[in-house]
Design an enzyme around this catalytic site. Structure first.
Site, PDB file in Angstrom:
ATOM      1  CE  LYS A   1      -2.213  -1.012   3.875  1.00  0.00           C
ATOM      2  NZ  LYS A   1      -1.618  -2.285   4.307  1.00  0.00           N
TER       3      LYS A   1
ATOM      4  NE  ARG B   1      -4.557  -1.394  10.098  1.00  0.00           N
ATOM      5  CZ  ARG B   1      -3.463  -0.818   9.578  1.00  0.00           C
ATOM      6  NH1 ARG B   1      -3.513   0.407   9.118  1.00  0.00           N
ATOM      7  NH2 ARG B   1      -2.342  -1.488   9.504  1.00  0.00           N
TER       8      ARG B   1
ATOM      9  NE  ARG C   1       7.272  -2.988   6.517  1.00  0.00           N
ATOM     10  CZ  ARG C   1       5.961  -2.748   6.405  1.00  0.00           C
ATOM     11  NH1 ARG C   1       5.485  -2.154   5.323  1.00  0.00           N
ATOM     12  NH2 ARG C   1       5.141  -3.109   7.342  1.00  0.00           N
TER      13      ARG C   1
ATOM     14  NE  ARG D   1       5.999  -0.476  10.613  1.00  0.00           N
ATOM     15  CZ  ARG D   1       4.924  -0.458   9.844  1.00  0.00           C
ATOM     16  NH1 ARG D   1       5.009   0.025   8.630  1.00  0.00           N
ATOM     17  NH2 ARG D   1       3.784  -0.907  10.285  1.00  0.00           N
TER      18      ARG D   1
ATOM     19  NE  ARG E   1       1.692  -4.332  11.707  1.00  0.00           N
ATOM     20  CZ  ARG E   1       2.669  -4.213  10.808  1.00  0.00           C
ATOM     21  NH1 ARG E   1       3.812  -4.839  10.977  1.00  0.00           N
ATOM     22  NH2 ARG E   1       2.497  -3.477   9.743  1.00  0.00           N
TER      23      ARG E   1
HETATM   24  P1  AMP Z   1       0.456   0.532   9.198  1.00  0.00           P
HETATM   25  O1  AMP Z   1       1.694   1.318   8.969  1.00  0.00           O
HETATM   26  O2  AMP Z   1      -0.684   0.975   8.344  1.00  0.00           O
HETATM   27  O3  AMP Z   1       0.681  -0.958   9.117  1.00  0.00           O
HETATM   28  O4  AMP Z   1      -0.017   0.841  10.712  1.00  0.00           O
HETATM   29  C1  AMP Z   1       0.827   0.569  11.809  1.00  0.00           C
HETATM   30  C2  AMP Z   1      -0.008   0.435  13.068  1.00  0.00           C
HETATM   31  O5  AMP Z   1      -0.694   1.659  13.340  1.00  0.00           O
HETATM   32  C3  AMP Z   1      -1.096  -0.627  13.020  1.00  0.00           C
HETATM   33  O6  AMP Z   1      -0.622  -1.930  13.309  1.00  0.00           O
HETATM   34  C4  AMP Z   1      -2.047  -0.101  14.101  1.00  0.00           C
HETATM   35  O7  AMP Z   1      -1.526  -0.351  15.384  1.00  0.00           O
HETATM   36  C5  AMP Z   1      -1.992   1.405  13.874  1.00  0.00           C
HETATM   37  N1  AMP Z   1      -2.991   1.839  12.863  1.00  0.00           N
HETATM   38  C6  AMP Z   1      -2.739   2.355  11.630  1.00  0.00           C
HETATM   39  N2  AMP Z   1      -3.872   2.656  10.998  1.00  0.00           N
HETATM   40  C7  AMP Z   1      -4.881   2.302  11.829  1.00  0.00           C
HETATM   41  C8  AMP Z   1      -6.289   2.332  11.723  1.00  0.00           C
HETATM   42  N3  AMP Z   1      -6.904   2.788  10.630  1.00  0.00           N
HETATM   43  N4  AMP Z   1      -7.009   1.903  12.797  1.00  0.00           N
HETATM   44  C9  AMP Z   1      -6.410   1.461  13.909  1.00  0.00           C
HETATM   45  N5  AMP Z   1      -5.089   1.375  14.079  1.00  0.00           N
HETATM   46  C10 AMP Z   1      -4.312   1.801  13.040  1.00  0.00           C
END
Ligand code: AMP
Length: 189
Positions: A14, A89, A128, A134, A145
């Site tokens: 993404k 999400r 990654r 990360r 996740r």
């Molecule tokens: P990402 O970089 O999109 O994988 O997001 C990293 C982390 O941020 C996720 O594992 C969640 O803990 C939090 N997060 C990101 N976007 C959301 C969302 N829309 N709703 C809830 N938690 C989020």
């Protein structure tokens, strides 16, 4: 307005594809994950509130996430469109996003789900993790996740499918080929 949701599990690509799409279509990239990481890095009150949840691979509560997203959209009143990456999400987030956009006389144009099987996701995130380190990409956190994705996030797909807004694009292959396939969908809108 061209308002896209780029949808997919962790590691689907993404972020990579969003970067290319914003350049092509002059859109604002709204990645809730990036926004949260920015808050954590800057040690804001919000960052302190969410850092443990994120470190554990759990979703941040809807109320916090939605408020942050709306604030980000409101910072860009002249935008010609947005790419929402990592949001919505949950079904509640999807519903709230619709209400918010309708309030602005706008709507989601389309949702594109990047399709990638679980073995490939695990392989990509392990890679990654080696490169970027990360913390929530380590194997145990990633498992959480992916669990969150399949228990909560996947239900967002039928929400958009019922509205006739969902398209799927194969997320495996060359970055450039996937990008061309995304463009083919977007140019039909
Ligand atoms: P990402 O970089 O999109 O994988 O997001 C990293 C982390 O941020 C996720 O594992 C969640 O803990 C939090 N997060 C990101 N976007 C959301 C969302 N829309 N709703 C809830 N938690 C989020």
């Amino acid at each position: 307005m061209l308002n896209l949701v780029l949808f997919g599990p962790p590691g689907a690509g993404k972020g990579t594809q969003s970067e290319k799409l914003i350049a092509k279509y002059q859109l604002i990239h709204v990645s809730t994950g990036d926004l949260f990481r920015g808050h954590i890095k800057n040690q804001t009150t919000l960052g302190q509130k969410v850092s443990q949840l994120i470190a554990d691979g759990e979703l941040v509560p809807d109320s916090i996430t939605i408020a942050m997203l709306e604030e980000e959209v409101d910072k860009n009143p002249d935008a010609t469109g947005f790419i929402f990456d990592g949001f919505p999400r949950t079904v509640t987030q999807a519903e709230e996003l619709d209400k918010f956009l309708v309030g602005k006389g706008s709507l989601i144009t389309g949702v594109i789900a990047l399709d990638v099987d679980q073995d490939e996701l695990t392989r990509r995130i392990a890679e990654r993790y080696k490169v970027r380190g990360r913390p929530d990409d380590d194997a145990e956190k990633l498992k959480k996740r992916i669990e969150e994705y399949f228990s909560k996030t996947i239900h967002v797909l039928p929400y958009y499918e019922e509205q006739g807004k969902l398209s799927k694009v194969d997320g495996i292959g060359e970055i450039e080929t996937i990008f061309e396939n995304l463009i083919a969908v977007i140019d039909q809108y």
